[in-house]
Write an enzyme that holds these catalytic residues in place. Structure first.
Site, mmCIF file in Angstrom:
data_model
loop_
_atom_site.group_PDB
_atom_site.id
_atom_site.type_symbol
_atom_site.label_atom_id
_atom_site.label_comp_id
_atom_site.label_asym_id
_atom_site.label_seq_id
_atom_site.Cartn_x
_atom_site.Cartn_y
_atom_site.Cartn_z
ATOM 1 N N TYR A 138 0.287 -9.609 7.976
ATOM 2 C CA TYR A 138 0.950 -8.746 6.992
ATOM 3 C C TYR A 138 0.308 -8.948 5.625
ATOM 4 O O TYR A 138 0.043 -10.079 5.207
ATOM 5 C CB TYR A 138 2.448 -9.103 6.897
ATOM 6 C CG TYR A 138 3.133 -8.398 5.747
ATOM 7 C CD1 TYR A 138 3.734 -7.159 5.940
ATOM 8 C CD2 TYR A 138 3.136 -8.948 4.462
ATOM 9 C CE1 TYR A 138 4.327 -6.486 4.889
ATOM 10 C CE2 TYR A 138 3.723 -8.277 3.397
ATOM 11 C CZ TYR A 138 4.316 -7.052 3.620
ATOM 12 O OH TYR A 138 4.888 -6.386 2.577
ATOM 13 N N GLU A 144 1.435 -1.570 1.368
ATOM 14 C CA GLU A 144 1.603 -2.508 2.478
ATOM 15 C C GLU A 144 0.668 -2.190 3.634
ATOM 16 O O GLU A 144 0.471 -1.024 3.955
ATOM 17 C CB GLU A 144 3.042 -2.336 2.977
ATOM 18 C CG GLU A 144 3.768 -3.596 3.301
ATOM 19 C CD GLU A 144 5.217 -3.289 3.691
ATOM 20 O OE1 GLU A 144 6.102 -3.880 3.071
ATOM 21 O OE2 GLU A 144 5.446 -2.471 4.593
#
Ligand code: GDP
Ligand code: MN
Length: 379
Positions: free
Chosen positions: A101, A189
């Protein structure tokens, strides 16, 4: 403002971040025409403004053209968290060794951009944050100096140790920060950023939100805006100086001031009703605003009753009453209207309403109860 995955990964690519190449389609026929019959593995991905598509069945890894067309047919038209899938992105599939991530957000408390990286990619990052916060590494980036190379490298070091992978990852982080800053993003993101079996680091998903107040200087981002019917109404309202937010109930509310809008919604809920919207005509005394507000409201077919709740301060109740009557004369309203006026020139306003033949109420409580009652009797 939000954009779709295909638009976010399109921006990533412009900034030199490796992504999986994709083709955007909006019908099974288009998939049939655009996807070569080469027996390759591909990922069919729903394009909606929502994460968790994988869990909802909106991301499918398939092999061969036939399976791709079939998956496209299943995903198109599917509903994911209230969004109907109208477009799909079909990307080349990569063999994933591990998922990571990477994200950045504006943080008002520290007046900085927080860069976050985690080895727990692919899954819901909010869940990681709640259950094992130590697995997310955070570092604050001073927006005046930007993301320093050493910072990008030390964040990359939390994910990788091999020199080549470190180089790739820190390059991606630096590019992502440039994109974030250049576009006035509030959140960017990549989840997951993956390490492929070929030892390449690739973004296979992308999410970006932007600061609405900066859109005036971001024509490129603004051009990506794709509005739903609801958003189109909200934007139209904004252009008329009204704040309009559609909700799911049956009572349309016209109020002045956000505080009164909240209080009105609370009151409706307290007595068992559901507001259909949040509509704030603001603090001016312009009757045209009431006409515009009424016009917007009745385009929502769920609205069974209109509740007008005005507290006159700078806004004069008699002006609102005049606007309301002008609106009622102009629009053939088939649903009941409950009016509550109080404050500056309330007596004059109430008289105008009575002269027109409507029975106004004076308390907010009474207004909410009456609107709920009327919304239930009228089918
Ligand atoms: P999200 O569920 O909305 O976040 O959608 P993602 O684009 O992140 O996809 C969900 C999951 O699908 C990823 O976490 C991966 O595990 C898997 N996935 C996506 N692309 C690929 C791919 O190219 N190859 C493989 N093997 N899995 C993929
Ligand atoms: Mn994802």
């Amino acid at each position: 403002m939000k954009i779709f995955e295909y638009q976010a990964t399109g921006l990533f690519k412009k900034y030199g971040i490796p992504v999986t190449e994709g083709i955007l389609c909006s019908s099974a026929g288009e998939v049939e025409a655009k996807i070569p019959d080469d027996g390759k593995s591909r990922v069919v991905k729903a394009q909606v403004y929502s994460g968790g598509r994988g869990k909802a069945g909106g991301v499918k890894v398939v092999t061969g053209k036939e399976a791709t067309v079939e998956a496209a047919g299943q995903i198109l038209g599917m509903k994911i968290k209230d969004f109907v899938v109208e477009k799909i992105l079909i990307t080349e599939a990569v063999t994933i060794e591990k998922e990571y991530y990477v994200g950045m957000v504006n943080d008002r408390n520290t007046r900085s951009v927080i860069l976050m990286v985690s080895t727990e990619g692919g899954v819901d990052i909010e869940e990681v944050a709640a259950l094992s916060p130590s697995k997310i590494f955070r570092t604050a980036v001073d927006p005046v100096v930007g993301l320093m190379d050493w910072q990008a490298r030390s964040a990359a070091l939390k994910l990788f140790s091999e020199p080549d992978l470190l180089r790739q990852a820190s390059g991606i982080l630096s590019a992502l920060y440039r994109l974030f800053r250049d576009t006035d993003s509030t959140l960017t993101e990549i989840n997951p950023l993956v390490l492929t079996s070929g030892k390449k680091i690739v973004a296979v998903d992308g999410k970006m939100n932007f600061d609405d107040n900066a859109l005036y200087r971001q024509p490129g981002i603004l051009a990506m805006r794709e509005t739903t019917d609801t958003e189109a109404l909200e934007i139209e309202a904004e252009g008329k100086g009204l704040s309009y937010i559609k909700l799911n109930g049956t009572i349309g509310c016209i109020v002045n001031g956000a505080g009164l809008a909240m209080a009105t919604m609370d009151m409706i809920k307290l007595y068992g009703g559901e507001p259909a919207n949040f509509l704030d005509i603001g603090g001016s005394s312009n009757p045209q605003k009431v006409i515009d507000a009424m016009d917007l409201l009745i385009r929502d077919k769920n609205v069974k009753t209109v509740l007008i709740n005005i507290f006159g301060g700078i806004t004069r109740c008699d002006d609102v009453a005049l606007g309301l009557i002008a609106a009622l004369k102009k629009i053939q309203l088939a649903i009941p209207v409950v009016v509550r006026l109080s404050g500056t020139n309330a007596a004059e306003g109430l008289q105008i309403i009575r002269d027109y033949g409507l029975q106004p109420v004076t308390s907010m409580r009474e207004a909410a109860k009456k609107a709920i009652e009327l919304s239930k009797t009228k089918s």
